[in-house]
Design a protein around this motif. Structure first.
Motif, PDB file in Angstrom:
ATOM      1  N   LEU A 124       0.188   6.944  -0.797  1.00 37.18           N
ATOM      2  CA  LEU A 124       1.303   6.022  -0.641  1.00 37.18           C
ATOM      3  C   LEU A 124       1.109   5.077   0.539  1.00 37.18           C
ATOM      4  CD1 LEU A 124       4.526   8.157  -1.276  1.00 37.18           C
ATOM      5  CD2 LEU A 124       3.394   6.560  -2.827  1.00 37.18           C
ATOM      6  N   GLN A 125       1.548   3.844   0.360  1.00 40.22           N
ATOM      7  CA  GLN A 125       1.713   2.885   1.442  1.00 40.22           C
ATOM      8  C   GLN A 125       3.221   2.773   1.690  1.00 40.22           C
ATOM      9  OE1 GLN A 125      -0.901   2.235   3.185  1.00 40.22           O
ATOM     10  NE2 GLN A 125      -1.713   0.243   2.551  1.00 40.22           N
ATOM     11  N   VAL A 126       3.671   3.154   2.882  1.00 39.02           N
ATOM     12  CA  VAL A 126       5.105   3.263   3.166  1.00 39.02           C
ATOM     13  C   VAL A 126       5.417   2.494   4.444  1.00 39.02           C
ATOM     14  CG1 VAL A 126       7.046   4.826   3.532  1.00 39.02           C
ATOM     15  CG2 VAL A 126       5.111   5.559   2.116  1.00 39.02           C
ATOM     16  N   TYR A 127       6.211   1.428   4.316  1.00 39.28           N
ATOM     17  CA  TYR A 127       6.587   0.592   5.453  1.00 39.28           C
ATOM     18  C   TYR A 127       8.101   0.646   5.625  1.00 39.28           C
ATOM     19  CZ  TYR A 127       1.893  -1.292   4.739  1.00 39.28           C
ATOM     20  OH  TYR A 127       0.542  -1.421   4.585  1.00 39.28           O
ATOM     21  N   ARG A 128       8.536   1.025   6.813  1.00 44.99           N
ATOM     22  CA  ARG A 128       9.955   1.255   7.054  1.00 44.99           C
ATOM     23  C   ARG A 128      10.496   0.167   7.989  1.00 44.99           C
ATOM     24  NH1 ARG A 128      12.612   4.675  10.670  1.00 44.99           N
ATOM     25  NH2 ARG A 128      10.594   5.424  11.440  1.00 44.99           N
ATOM     26  N   PHE A 129      11.612  -0.461   7.573  1.00 40.18           N
ATOM     27  CA  PHE A 129      12.246  -1.533   8.331  1.00 40.18           C
ATOM     28  C   PHE A 129      13.726  -1.225   8.535  1.00 40.18           C
ATOM     29  CE2 PHE A 129       8.715  -3.392   5.993  1.00 40.18           C
ATOM     30  CZ  PHE A 129       8.065  -4.144   6.958  1.00 40.18           C
ATOM     31  N   ARG A 130      14.310  -1.910   9.517  1.00 39.43           N
ATOM     32  CA  ARG A 130      15.753  -1.916   9.686  1.00 39.43           C
ATOM     33  C   ARG A 130      16.251  -3.334   9.470  1.00 39.43           C
ATOM     34  NH1 ARG A 130      16.268  -0.696  14.797  1.00 39.43           N
ATOM     35  NH2 ARG A 130      16.919  -2.750  15.523  1.00 39.43           N
ATOM     36  N   TRP A 157       4.469   1.607  -2.203  1.00 41.29           N
ATOM     37  CA  TRP A 157       3.735   1.574  -3.460  1.00 41.29           C
ATOM     38  C   TRP A 157       2.619   2.599  -3.381  1.00 41.29           C
ATOM     39  CZ3 TRP A 157       3.634  -2.398   0.115  1.00 41.29           C
ATOM     40  CH2 TRP A 157       2.417  -2.681   0.735  1.00 41.29           C
ATOM     41  N   ALA A 158       2.029   2.889  -4.523  1.00 43.41           N
ATOM     42  CA  ALA A 158       0.978   3.908  -4.604  1.00 43.41           C
ATOM     43  C   ALA A 158      -0.365   3.246  -4.859  1.00 43.41           C
ATOM     44  CB  ALA A 158       1.291   4.919  -5.696  1.00 43.41           C
ATOM     45  N   THR A 176       7.587   7.579 -11.055  1.00 47.17           N
ATOM     46  CA  THR A 176       6.154   7.426 -11.246  1.00 47.17           C
ATOM     47  C   THR A 176       5.761   6.140 -10.540  1.00 47.17           C
ATOM     48  OG1 THR A 176       6.200   8.586 -13.359  1.00 47.17           O
ATOM     49  CG2 THR A 176       4.289   7.198 -12.905  1.00 47.17           C
ATOM     50  N   LEU A 177       5.204   6.287  -9.357  1.00 51.78           N
ATOM     51  CA  LEU A 177       4.842   5.132  -8.543  1.00 51.78           C
ATOM     52  C   LEU A 177       3.457   4.620  -8.911  1.00 51.78           C
ATOM     53  CD1 LEU A 177       6.080   6.410  -5.062  1.00 51.78           C
ATOM     54  CD2 LEU A 177       7.198   4.739  -6.540  1.00 51.78           C
ATOM     55  N   ASP A 178       3.295   3.316  -8.789  1.00 45.89           N
ATOM     56  CA  ASP A 178       1.995   2.701  -9.028  1.00 45.89           C
ATOM     57  C   ASP A 178       1.832   1.539  -8.062  1.00 45.89           C
ATOM     58  OD1 ASP A 178       3.614   0.718 -10.066  1.00 45.89           O
ATOM     59  OD2 ASP A 178       3.146   1.151 -12.157  1.00 45.89           O
ATOM     60  N   ASP A 179       1.035   0.572  -8.453  1.00 45.26           N
ATOM     61  CA  ASP A 179       0.691  -0.537  -7.572  1.00 45.26           C
ATOM     62  C   ASP A 179       1.865  -1.476  -7.324  1.00 45.26           C
ATOM     63  OD1 ASP A 179      -1.322  -1.849  -6.054  1.00 45.26           O
ATOM     64  OD2 ASP A 179      -1.479  -3.377  -7.617  1.00 45.26           O
ATOM     65  N   GLU A 180       2.911  -1.388  -8.118  1.00 49.19           N
ATOM     66  CA  GLU A 180       4.071  -2.261  -7.964  1.00 49.19           C
ATOM     67  C   GLU A 180       5.029  -1.690  -6.927  1.00 49.19           C
ATOM     68  OE1 GLU A 180       6.055  -3.789 -11.536  1.00 49.19           O
ATOM     69  OE2 GLU A 180       7.932  -3.150 -10.600  1.00 49.19           O
TER      70      GLU A 180
END
Length: 902
Positions: A844-850, A860-861, A889-893
């Protein structure tokens, strides 16, 4: 595969015998040119056994570690492998490259086809460039393409037209990439295509009656028509929608006509803010049919229309554009209906016609009614052609919304089916309505049947479609026995805040697009018009801001926010310019000559400071952000390094501007920097030289390759680390130009979006570009980017509009990226703050913002993955639709996770 390589082995033996016969100790490319335009494109030959394919070599900066090899395939035969294990960016020769010198020749005007097969592994750049250049003076020749190989073998094909004669002894054919990684190549072929012509799209099909034009008497309103404006002064400022109105009181055929009016009270203006900013009143307005008529060269065609004016002797323009050639006829209309017609012999493969009025020499209000337009191919026996519609029964699907953009998801889409029966008998219209979403999944289908009395237009309303849904939709109307019609539409939640993360480089030249852009959160406009040469053309002249006022005040009046760019460092009277060198470099290009002069450093920096001070004083109540110079040093726009200017020269000017701005307007944000990609050595040098002390915001520009945006994360983070080491950890970054282009309905094939940098950023589909817009926002936001300006607010002409403005087709119709951008702006408000990158799963690519008091996560995966949604998060798709799921089901989107109450 094996049989193919056996054939190539035979070819190798033929070449080997030839080499022996001519008595060569090694390969000589010039002797072989007549037999093959790219030598050893199969990579089978290695006559000296050194492991490098004959005729090929590497090129690139000496600090780049690369290796070219000829390697065998398990199924037989050989391919080329280029491996780069160490890369240094920021220089003209920063590339890993295999090339051929003194081999390929092309002739100006000739079309060529390039074919190759490729695969890649761990290619950080994500894309590969291929070009043919004159290496004596490094000029392009027409071939400059980009492809994105994957880990599997794929075939790639390109067509190009040579823009100059290139002799073999001056040529370099090159295939290269700008990162570490490995590229495999095979079957490289470059061949002339004598009869090639680009395909124009869409193409109109003639009916049995041979009138190519649907809705040719406007009974269905403006469907199938657009407008052209003649007399505009900017290449980017084309009319971008149909002008005029339907008139039900005047008709030559049926019950309706199209009414064009040019008046002094309601002036039609177009704008553009680049080098010579323009405000053009258009008084020569034409209507033209959408789509191209396919021609048979040598045959005779007739374009005709019925016209009527509000007085006698009104000038009328009929125009035919065949491929790149335009022919114009100047005729007249009177106060009674009459038919005007022109005939021409087809020379090109495609054409379209236009008709309109010319009020450029009149101060009176001028009106022209147009009806019964016909485009037909003539037989040798025909001398006159009475008007006939393309079909007796015609229909179309329309909406009442500008650009078919709906802004109330709770009410859904409203479509109107219009149908007209020109027959003397009642007719039955049958067809099917289909609606596909942004992933081309059919989400609505409906069978339609309508009875139409003689000489009557009927309308059927489809209301409340897709209530509660958001996104891009492709609406297809399929009438039985007639061509289908496709309508682009978007259903969005409109952006309502004044400030935003997002904007455009250059404001759109036509006013109606700016509110549509604002609805998608594109609130900022980077304006180029406040140039020193325009506001103080003479050293003794007082500052006069009347030219930039026209551009900047228009955007402000439309409720936009302006980033005022001061793009050039000099005015001609102040420039330390080598005029002799500039003249030699510019040759007959007067625009380039003028631009190179004002790109030089001013002789007196205090004069530059006075210009900046005058500009900020003039706009202090309306503009709160000013950017200093466009792409200095690494381009020819400002302080080009090729003329001897250095980072220290830019910092001198930036310091002067910063001090002048703060004296007058302490709260004004100063945007400064090199405006290059984050990995550029110029950006590094600027930071290390202390340039960040003289700006509130650092700028970057990015025209990304076609690979994944993930590949840029490291460069952005390294750039942020350099800022931190220089003592400016919290200084924000603005990306004041970024390109990301696609068009699922291109106007021509082969398709190019713009210059080399823009074409590099072209995506294979609008869905892919939509994904990448969101990914880039996440990647850049993680490095402290707080403003993103897309390039560019331009409008191409009807039937030729490119993807360069990113978000809009002709008429303001949405591309998929528009709906994705509207959703992105809703999630990432103007108070965006990056909170961190999470490691929830290795894939996973996970970016967290406020933002707006809530947590927004973009993820996305890298590989498809089933994943449980964490507690307290709501999930939304790329278009902003709520997904009531606990497992995804995560993918590139990318998807969005939102947690309220932070």
């Amino acid at each position: 595969m094996v049989a193919r390589h056996r054939d190539r082995a035979s070819t190798f033996r033929t070449w080997y015998v030839l080499v022996i016969l001519v008595g060569l100790a090694g390969w000589q490319a010039s002797s072989l040119l007549a037999m093959e335009s790219v030598f050893n494109g199969s990579f089978e030959q290695d006559s000296d056994g050194d492991g490098v394919p004959d005729g090929w070599r590497t090129a690139g900066r000496g600090t780049i570690v690369q290796r070219l090899e000829r390697v065998p395939l398990s199924e037989g035969g050989y391919v080329a492998r280029l491996t780069c294990t160490k890369f240094e960016g920021g220089f003209p020769d920063s590339h890993a490259m295999l090339c051929q010198l003194n081999v390929v020749s092309v002739k100006r005007g000739q079309w060529y086809r390039l074919r190759l097969r490729a695969r890649a592994e761990e290619l950080v750049a994500g894309s590969v460039s291929v070009a043919l250049v004159n290496y004596r003076n490094w000029t392009p020749t027409g071939l400059q393409e980009i492809f994105s190989p994957t880990s599997e073998w794929e075939s790639f094909e390109f067509y190009f037209r040579a823009t100059t004669d290139l002799p073999a002894e001056e040529s370099r054919f090159q295939i290269y990439f700008q990162s570490t990684g490995t590229l495999w190549l095979d079957d490289v072929e470059l061949t002339p295509v004598p009869d090639f012509r680009p395909r124009r799209l869409p193409q109109l099909a003639a009916s049995v009656d041979q009138n190519f034009l649907p809705n040719s008497s406007f009974e269905l309103g403006g469907f199938g028509w657009g407008s052209l404006g003649q007399g505009r002064t900017s290449w980017a400022a084309n009319l971008f929608r149909l002008e005029g109105e339907l008139d039900e009181s005047q008709a030559y055929h049926g019950r309706r006509s199209w009414k064009l009016t040019v008046s002094r009270e309601n002036r039609l203006l177009t704008y553009f803010d680049y080098f010579d900013p323009s405000v053009t009143e258009l008084r020569r307005i034409l209507v033209a049919h959408e789509g191209w008529v396919p021609l048979e060269p040598g045959k005779t065609y007739e374009f005709s229309a019925a016209v009527k004016a509000n007085r006698s002797a009104v000038p009328v323009i009929l125009q035919i554009k065949q491929d790149e050639r335009t022919r114009t006829w100047n005729l007249q209309a009177g106060s009674e209906w009459q038919r005007l017609s022109v005939r021409f012999t087809a020379e090109g493969a495609f054409a379209y016609g236009a008709i309109g009025l010319d009020a450029s020499n009149s101060d009176e209000d001028t009106t022209l009614w147009i009806d019964a337009v016909q485009f037909r191919c003539l037989s040798s026996q025909e001398s006159s052609l009475p008007y006939a519609p393309a079909r007796l029964v015609e229909s179309c699907m329309v909406t009442d919304q500008p650009g078919n953009i709906f802004t109330a998801p709770d009410r859904g889409l409203t479509l109107r089916l219009r149908a007209y029966n020109a027959d003397s008998k009642t007719q039955q219209l049958r067809g099917k309505l289909l609606i596909d979403d942004y992933r081309d999944r059919t989400v609505h289908t409906e069978t339609v049947a309508v009875e139409i009395p003689p000489d009557t237009r009927v309308e059927k309303v489809f209301d409340g479609l897709l209530v509660g849904k958001k996104g891009f939709y492709r609406i297809t109307w399929q009438p039985e026995g007639a061509p289908s019609q496709v309508l682009r539409a978007a259903l969005i939640e409109p952006y309502r805040e004044q400030d935003s993360v997002f904007g455009m480089n250059h404001a759109f030249p036509v006013d109606f697009l700016i509110p549509l852009a604002h609805q998608a959160g594109l609130r900022w406009w980077r304006d180029w018009s406040c140039q020193w040469r325009l506001v103080q053309p003479d050293s003794a002249a007082p500052f006069d801001f009347s030219i930039p006022d026209q551009q900047i005040h228009r955007v402000l009046a439309l409720n936009g926010e302006v980033l005022m760019l001061l793009p050039f460092p000099a005015t001609p009277w102040a420039a330390a310019a080598d005029l002799e060198r500039i003249a030699q470099e510019a040759q007959s290009n007067s625009y380039l000559k003028e631009r190179l002069v004002v790109a030089q450093k001013p002789k007196d920096i205090s004069a530059f400071g006075a210009y900046v001070r005058a500009a900020v004083t003039h706009y202090r109540d309306r503009v709160r952000c000013i950017e200093i110079l466009n792409e200095p040093l690494f381009t020819s726009y400002a302080l080009p390094n090729s003329y001897g200017w250095h980072v220290s020269d830019y910092i001198d000017l930036l310091r002067s501007a910063y001090q002048a701005i703060k004296e007058v307007h302490p709260n004004c944000l100063v945007v400064g920097g090199i405006a290059a990609p984050p990995e550029s050595r110029w950006v590094r040098d600027f930071i290390e030289a202390g340039g960040l002390a003289w700006c509130d915001v650092m700028n970057l520009h990015l025209y990304p390759h076609r690979g994944s945006p993930d590949a840029y994360e490291e460069a952005f983070l390294r750039c942020r680390d350099m800022m931190r080491q220089a003592g400016f950890a919290s200084k924000p970054i603005w990306v004041t130009e970024i390109g990301c282009y696609a068009d699922d309905d291109p106007p021509s094939l082969p398709f190019r979006v713009g210059d080399e940098a823009m074409n590099r950023s072209l995506r294979p589909s609008e869905w892919r570009a939509s994904i990448d817009l969101v990914k880039f926002a996440a990647v850049m936001g993680s490095a402290g980017v707080t403003k993103i300006f897309y390039h560019a607010g331009t409008c191409g002409p009807l039937n030729e509009n490119t993807a360069g403005n990113i978000f809009f087709e002709y008429g303001g119709c949405a591309r998929k990226m528009y709906a994705a951008q509207a959703s992105l702006a809703q999630f990432l408000g103007p108070d965006l703050v990056f909170q961190g990158k999470e490691s929830w799963h290795p894939s996973l690519q996970v970016y967290r913002f406020r933002s707006r008091g809530r947590e927004v996560v973009i993820l996305w995966a890298k590989k498809p993955l089933k994943w449980h949604v964490p507690a307290r998060y709501e999930v939304f798709d790329l278009m902003g639709n709520h997904l009531a799921l606990s497992e995804l089901t995560l993918d590139d989107e990318p998807v969005y996770l939102v947690r309220e109450g932070l």
